[in-house]
Write a protein that holds these residues in place. Structure first.
Motif, PDB file in Angstrom:
ATOM      1  N   ARG A  13       0.835  -1.211   0.000  1.00 59.95           N
ATOM      2  CA  ARG A  13       0.000   0.000   0.000  1.00 59.95           C
ATOM      3  C   ARG A  13       0.866   1.256   0.000  1.00 59.95           C
ATOM      4  N   ASP A  14       1.981   1.226   0.729  1.00 60.00           N
ATOM      5  CA  ASP A  14       2.872   2.373   0.754  1.00 60.00           C
ATOM      6  C   ASP A  14       3.486   2.603  -0.630  1.00 60.00           C
ATOM      7  N   VAL A  15       3.965   1.535  -1.237  1.00 61.21           N
ATOM      8  CA  VAL A  15       4.516   1.660  -2.591  1.00 61.21           C
ATOM      9  C   VAL A  15       3.441   2.173  -3.544  1.00 61.21           C
ATOM     10  N   GLY A  16       2.255   1.564  -3.486  1.00 62.81           N
ATOM     11  CA  GLY A  16       1.167   1.955  -4.376  1.00 62.81           C
ATOM     12  C   GLY A  16       0.756   3.409  -4.227  1.00 62.81           C
ATOM     13  N   GLY A  17       0.882   3.953  -3.026  1.00 59.04           N
ATOM     14  CA  GLY A  17       0.523   5.345  -2.795  1.00 59.04           C
ATOM     15  C   GLY A  17       1.601   6.335  -3.206  1.00 59.04           C
ATOM     16  N   LYS A  18       2.815   5.848  -3.387  1.00 59.76           N
ATOM     17  CA  LYS A  18       3.936   6.747  -3.705  1.00 59.76           C
ATOM     18  C   LYS A  18       4.464   6.627  -5.125  1.00 59.76           C
ATOM     19  N   ILE A  19       4.249   5.489  -5.745  1.00 63.71           N
ATOM     20  CA  ILE A  19       4.832   5.264  -7.060  1.00 63.71           C
ATOM     21  C   ILE A  19       4.113   6.110  -8.107  1.00 63.71           C
ATOM     22  N   ARG A  20       4.862   6.605  -9.057  1.00 62.22           N
ATOM     23  CA  ARG A  20       4.303   7.472 -10.100  1.00 62.22           C
ATOM     24  C   ARG A  20       4.211   6.707 -11.415  1.00 62.22           C
ATOM     25  N   PHE A  21       3.229   7.084 -12.222  1.00 62.56           N
ATOM     26  CA  PHE A  21       3.010   6.393 -13.491  1.00 62.56           C
ATOM     27  C   PHE A  21       4.244   6.440 -14.385  1.00 62.56           C
ATOM     28  N   LEU A  22       4.828   7.613 -14.555  1.00 60.92           N
ATOM     29  CA  LEU A  22       5.954   7.724 -15.492  1.00 60.92           C
ATOM     30  C   LEU A  22       7.131   6.846 -15.058  1.00 60.92           C
ATOM     31  N   TYR A  23       7.368   6.738 -13.759  1.00 61.06           N
ATOM     32  CA  TYR A  23       8.425   5.858 -13.274  1.00 61.06           C
ATOM     33  C   TYR A  23       8.083   4.403 -13.583  1.00 61.06           C
ATOM     34  N   LEU A  24       6.883   3.979 -13.208  1.00 56.80           N
ATOM     35  CA  LEU A  24       6.490   2.588 -13.380  1.00 56.80           C
ATOM     36  C   LEU A  24       6.437   2.216 -14.860  1.00 56.80           C
ATOM     37  N   ASP A  25       5.911   3.083 -15.690  1.00 51.74           N
ATOM     38  CA  ASP A  25       5.854   2.835 -17.122  1.00 51.74           C
ATOM     39  C   ASP A  25       7.269   2.668 -17.692  1.00 51.74           C
ATOM     40  N   GLY A  26       8.194   3.481 -17.229  1.00 50.78           N
ATOM     41  CA  GLY A  26       9.585   3.361 -17.661  1.00 50.78           C
ATOM     42  C   GLY A  26      10.201   2.041 -17.252  1.00 50.78           C
TER      43      GLY A  26
END
Length: 120
Positions: free
Chosen positions: A67-80
């Motif tokens: 949940r902590d990761v999910g609340g902090k991770i950004r789309f552009l980072y994850l997509d990359g």
């Protein structure tokens, strides 16, 4: 007049998993990637993402860490990361059937967010 609504086309689903001491993510295309460490030390969980070194600790369960990761991770980072990291689905030792998991939805470009992201 600028619109601030979030259109469904910009909403991207992902699933985060905790398995074998690692944090995994899958996207709508079912690609599965290894994002970094997610481990238990004593009675607490911690994570460290490989790509940007984002870290968190002091969680009582793997689900809390997700949940902590999910609340902090950004789309552009994850997509990359989905572009840069190899697909982990072919790993015969990886079984996600009983893994802790969290479904998240990220906005591909939040209202007012620039097309570049310095946190990537």
């Amino acid at each position: 007049m600028a619109t601030t609504d979030t259109t469904p086309e910009r909403q991207q689903p992902f699933t985060l998993y905790a398995a074998r001491g690692r944090l995994y993510a899958s996207n709508a295309a079912q690609k599965l990637i290894d994002l970094g460490e997610l481990s238990q030390q004593g009675d607490q969980w911690r994570y460290l993402l490989d790509g940007n070194k984002q870290a968190g600790s002091g969680f009582f369960t793997a689900e809390e860490a997700l949940r902590d990761v999910g609340g902090k991770i950004r789309f552009l980072y994850l997509d990359g990361q989905f572009t840069a990291v190899a697909d982990a689905r072919d790993n015969p030792e990886l079984d996600l059937a009983n893994a802790a998991r969290l479904d998240i939805t990220l906005d591909a470009l939040a209202p007012g967010e620039p097309a570049t992201d310095a946190t990537v």
